[in-house]
Enzyme design. Structure first.
Site, PDB file in Angstrom:
ATOM      1  CG  HIS A 367      -9.316   0.548   7.711  1.00  0.00           C
ATOM      2  ND1 HIS A 367      -9.175   0.103   6.368  1.00  0.00           N
ATOM      3  CD2 HIS A 367     -10.325   1.593   7.368  1.00  0.00           C
ATOM      4  CE1 HIS A 367      -9.791   0.619   5.398  1.00  0.00           C
ATOM      5  NE2 HIS A 367     -10.568   1.595   6.028  1.00  0.00           N
ATOM      6  CE  LYS A 558       2.832  -7.939   3.187  1.00  0.00           C
ATOM      7  NZ  LYS A 558       1.206  -8.202   3.055  1.00  0.00           N
ATOM      8  NE  ARG A 559       4.503   2.571   5.770  1.00  0.00           N
ATOM      9  CZ  ARG A 559       4.295   3.758   5.825  1.00  0.00           C
ATOM     10  NH1 ARG A 559       3.662   4.415   5.101  1.00  0.00           N
ATOM     11  NH2 ARG A 559       4.728   4.190   6.896  1.00  0.00           N
ATOM     12  CE  LYS A 564       1.485  -4.194   6.616  1.00  0.00           C
ATOM     13  NZ  LYS A 564       0.384  -4.389   5.869  1.00  0.00           N
ATOM     14  CB  THR A 666      -5.564  -4.873  -0.523  1.00  0.00           C
ATOM     15  OG1 THR A 666      -4.721  -3.944  -0.281  1.00  0.00           O
ATOM     16  CG2 THR A 666      -6.879  -4.661  -0.115  1.00  0.00           C
ATOM     17  CE  LYS A 670      -2.979  -3.681  -4.180  1.00  0.00           C
ATOM     18  NZ  LYS A 670      -2.104  -2.911  -3.540  1.00  0.00           N
TER      19      LYS A 670
HETATM   20  C1  LIG Z   1      -1.808  -2.796  -2.310  1.00  0.00           C
HETATM   21  C2  LIG Z   1      -0.907  -1.837  -1.828  1.00  0.00           C
HETATM   22  C3  LIG Z   1      -0.766  -1.830  -0.370  1.00  0.00           C
HETATM   23  C4  LIG Z   1      -1.117  -2.708   0.739  1.00  0.00           C
HETATM   24  O1  LIG Z   1      -0.272  -3.731   0.928  1.00  0.00           O
HETATM   25  P1  LIG Z   1      -0.772  -5.179   2.003  1.00  0.00           P
HETATM   26  O2  LIG Z   1       0.041  -6.194   1.689  1.00  0.00           O
HETATM   27  O3  LIG Z   1      -2.237  -5.360   1.980  1.00  0.00           O
HETATM   28  O4  LIG Z   1      -0.213  -4.323   3.278  1.00  0.00           O
HETATM   29  C5  LIG Z   1       0.367  -1.222   0.303  1.00  0.00           C
HETATM   30  N1  LIG Z   1       1.127  -0.283  -0.732  1.00  0.00           N
HETATM   31  C6  LIG Z   1       0.870  -0.113  -2.022  1.00  0.00           C
HETATM   32  C7  LIG Z   1       1.558   0.733  -2.760  1.00  0.00           C
HETATM   33  C8  LIG Z   1      -0.282  -0.950  -2.626  1.00  0.00           C
HETATM   34  O5  LIG Z   1      -0.240  -0.959  -3.797  1.00  0.00           O
END
Ligand SMILES: *Cc1c(COP(=O)(O)O)cnc(C)c1O
Length: 825
Positions: A367, A558-559, A564, A666, A670
């Site tokens: 990952h 995101k985190r 990032k 991911t 979305k």
């Molecule tokens: C999709 C999702 C992530 C992943 O987000 P990234 O932008 O790909 O880091 C993290 N937390 C939650 C709650 C998510 O739904």
């Protein structure tokens, strides 16, 4: 479906409105012992959940019976994390009864929305990795793959994040406080998990040496099953999570001596194994409790897998034909020595045979390329906790290095690079190397990431095993991430092209032709605006802030992680602020810049980034000279449920990681699915999103992976960028001089140090100008509503590749090769 009828109503399995309504009433009274005088909203939620569980259980039993009868190959997904979120809405969507249930509740004068919002998120994960596992479960069930997810039933999920005075504070996530209606304990499905002890040698009658593992400490793993329905296909798989319980019971010796409390207390320590999810994303913390958790998952799951296999066969050479085990990152990779241990010590198989079976069964997903995330367990720790496994790992490594010599020549430095057990004073077990050697397939999670794995981190291994490395670009389930979270857009799409897209997301391509249809475009825009209004209400309620739904909603969720680069988006907010202060009449596209995300509790710099964003927000939002055109929001406690509110309301999706560092992402998928345009670097799956939606419909900027590499080699000096860009200099000077911290020059000094005095490892300054310029293009386009909406529609229309159904089909075609079932509904 089932037909037990009472007064014309199908009790406990019927999907008609009347039986749903009657069962909700029965559960309220008979299961929960409540009447109209004592019922709370939680009770109502529970009775709806129980009504749905009846139907899920019925279908789950039928599904499992079918898989047993057909002796189907099983796929086992092993993951330390499942970031599931709420389940009620998801269950109803997948059973296709959301409207029916809402109507049944309406009969009872109950509001579905109110009941739905009673549920607490199942937050058994940190971020992308855990959410991926949850999307995969949905897709495996929807495709009819005989799959079982295995994980740990943590008492505490990812911490609840509060923001106080701009700082993150962590609160325990007591998600099970009022019980969990979605899982069923299986008190008889329990296995002993052993730790510590020692390896003993036995000489068997035929002269062969056998080993056993003795004098161990035992913990019990108890199964809790959550049903996982496929979309509208009659299939229900399940997620089996293990809870740790003490195995010994009360220590009789202590008990007899009157040491009652001591006897009981010792037992409770064992339960600590499943107490809490480690809250770190992409960073290795080498604590013994974490290693215990990993082995706990592996040992219990492997016993369960072997028990099921043995019900139908005793010939272990057939094991890989009936079992595929997919490890979500290296965390479950002890499954490799564990399966070896079983075949050697319990089945008394010879090494070569056991090894072939193991490799043919196992597969491992990488990952991340971030070095700080790689799991390297100190040998001393493994020796103490899992002595037999350590010896097996040594033997795997000995044979592997012999093989390296034969295949790649006697190159000592290469052997040392590839060794599973690192050398030196404090040797470590390198879990990724163990995963590569012990699996038949290893995959990255986006094309670029998989290429980099082969070219850099695992280059030696790729030369040794040219067919082992593959790519499986991540995906997201369209059920949760469109149908469920954006019902109005889903209905608009289904009105135009039918609803095949729900399980065949490429169907969305049929929307392309409506991008130029003015009526469709306006409908699409209206839905986006409605979603933004709902989010504006949420922001008002939670942050006390008014935001304009007509402004551009620019969202980074995101985190919080330096790679990032939330910091870069924050610098952009400062820049917009300064431009407006300079010229209050500036004809600027109004923006609401929204952030959300958790920082690992020990990640001081990430926590300071949260404080900085909140400090910037404080200044911007309270300045009447700018706050008609610019707002900055940090929403607390980012979670799946919050993502479901934010993503349908986004105009702009921020995907701005340092190129080469985000394996896939991911969240990017979305957003595009829900009609947001992406501003992003050429990193992870952004590269493939650009290929799908077209260069004209995405905002790509900044250094590429090769540029970053080159700049690092040639020597990168952040001061060059600071001195060359007046706006950047101004923003950094303000942070340094306490402009956002009431004159406090100390507070944000660590951020300035990282960017200017410590080399700016994530190259924020190097990309700042390109980013800010690209944002100018974004702002200009947003003024042209028709053109913006056209591009937004094209994003939705062309994002079908990123369905997790496609990802799972790829895994199944190339790795698992399991059959797909379809059942009558
Ligand atoms: C999709 C999702 C992530 C992943 O987000 P990234 O932008 O790909 O880091 C993290 N937390 C939650 C709650 C998510 O739904």
């Amino acid at each position: 479906m089932s037909t037990k009828k009472t007064n014309g109503v199908n009790i406990r399995s019927g999907m008609d409105k009347d039986s749903l309504r009657e069962d909700i009433k029965l559960h309220l009274r008979h299961t929960l012992a409540k009447d109209e005088f004592s019922t709370t909203s939680w009770d109502k939620y529970r009775s709806v959940a129980l009504t749905i569980m009846d139907r899920l259980n019925d279908r789950m039993l039928k599904t499992q019976q079918h898989f047993y009868k057909t002796n189907a190959k099983r796929v086992y997904y092993l993951s330390m994390e499942y970031l599931i979120g709420r389940l009620l809405d998801n269950m109803l969507v997948n059973l296709d009864v959301r409207d029916l249930v809402a109507e049944a509740l309406d009969d009872l004068d109950l509001s579905y929305e109110e009941i739905r919002d009673q549920e607490w998120d199942a937050g058994l994960g940190n971020g992308g990795l855990g959410r991926l596992a949850a999307c995969f479960l949905d897709s495996m069930a929807t495709l009819g793959i005989p799959a079982i997810g295995h994980g740990i039933r943590y008492d505490y999920g990812i911490f609840y994040q509060k923001i106080k005075d701009g700082y993150q504070i962590e609160r325990p996530d007591l998600w099970l406080k009022y019980g969990n209606p979605w899982d069923t304990v299986r008190p008889k499905v329990q296995y002993p998990v052993e730790f510590y002890g020692n390896q003993t040698t036995l000489q068997s009658s035929n002269g062969n040496t056998h080993y056993t593992w003795e004098n161990t400490h035992r913990v019990k793993a108890v199964a809790y099953d959550t049903p996982i329905p496929g979309y509208d296909n009659g299939i229900v798989n399940y997620l089996r999570l293990w809870k740790a319980e003490s195995s010994a019971g009360i220590d009789l010796k202590s008990f007899n001596q009157g040491q009652y409390i001591d006897a009981v207390r010792d037992n409770q320590l064992e339960q600590n194994i499943s107490r809490v999810l480690y809250p770190n994303d992409k960073v290795f913390v080498g604590q013994e409790l974490r290693l215990k958790q990993e082995y706990f998952l592996v040992s219990a799951s492997m016993q369960d897998i072997i028990r099921r296999f043995k019900k139908q066969s005793s010939d272990f050479t057939k094991f890989p034909e009936k079992v595929s085990i997919q490890c979500n990152d290296t965390h479950p990779n002890l499954a490799i020595p564990e399966l070896m241990r079983y075949l050697l010590d319990e089945e008394h198989m010879d090494w070569e045979k056991a090894w072939d079976i193991t490799v043919d069964t196992m597969a491992y997903t990488n990952h991340t390329l971030l070095p700080e995330a790689l799991e390297k367990w100190p040998v001393s720790l493994v020796r103490n906790l899992l002595p037999r496994h350590l010896n097996i790992i040594y033997e795997i490594n000995r044979r592997f290095l012999d093989d390296v010599k034969i295949k790649l020549g006697d190159d000592k430095s290469r052997q040392s690079r590839m060794s599973i057990v690192g050398e030196g004073e404090h040797p470590v077990v390198h879990m990724a190397h163990l995963g590569i050697v012990g699996s038949h397939k290893v995959n990255g999670v986006a094309a670029m990431h998989s290429r980099l794995l082969k070219e850099s981190m695992f280059r030696d291994f790729d030369e040794m095993y040219p067919d082992k490395f593959t790519n499986k670009t991540n995906g997201i389930t369209p059920r949760r991430w469109l149908k469920q979270c954006n019902p109005d857009l889903s209905d608009l799409i289904s009105d135009k092209i039918g609803d095949e897209w729900i399980t065949a997301l490429d169907e969305l391509k049929k929307i392309n032709k409506f991008a130029d249809d003015k009526k469709f475009r306006n409908k699409f825009a209206e839905i986006k605006l409605e979603n933004k209004k709902h989010l504006a209400e949420y922001i008002k309620e939670h942050n006390g802030l008014d935001v304009d739904p007509e402004s551009m909603f620019d969202i980074q969720i995101k985190r919080i992680h330096e790679y990032k680069r939330q910091l870069m988006a924050a610098l952009h907010v400062i820049t917009l602020y300064n431009r407006l202060k300079e010229n209050p009449d500036l004809d600027m596209t109004p923006r609401t810049v929204i952030f959300a995300g958790k920082a690992a509790p020990g990640y001081t710099m990430a926590k300071l980034h949260i404080k900085l964003i909140n400090s910037i927000a404080e200044v911007v939002n309270n300045d009447p000279e700018v706050n008609q055109k610019l707002k900055c929001v940090f929403l607390q406690n980012y979670s799946v449920t919050l993502a479901e509110k934010l993503i349908p309301a986004a105009n702009l999706s921020e995907q701005i990681s340092t190129a080469g560092m985000e394996a896939s992402g991911t969240g990017n998928m979305k957003f595009a699915l829900n009609g947001a345009l992406t501003i992003g670097t050429l990193d992870g799956a952004n590269v493939e999103i650009k290929e799908e939606v077209g260069d004209e419909n995405i905002f790509i900027f900044g250094l590429e992976e090769e540029d970053i590499d080159q700049l690092r080699r040639e020597g990168y000096n952040p001061w060059d960028y600071y001195n060359a860009n007046e706006e950047l200099k101004q923003a950094l000077d303000q942070i340094r001089d306490g402009f956002f911290s009431n004159g406090d020059k100390e507070l944000f000094q660590p951020i300035i140090n990282a960017l200017l005095h410590e080399g700016d490892y994530f190259m924020v300054l190097a990309d700042y100008e390109a980013y800010v310029n690209k944002q100018k293009e974004v702002s200009a386009l947003f003024k042209d509503k028709d053109e913006w909406n056209r591009k937004a529609i094209l994003n939705t229309a062309n994002i079908g590749k990123f369905s997790s159904d496609r990802t799972i089909n790829d895994y199944n075609d190339e790795i698992w090769k399991a059959p797909k079932a379809s059942l009558d509904k």
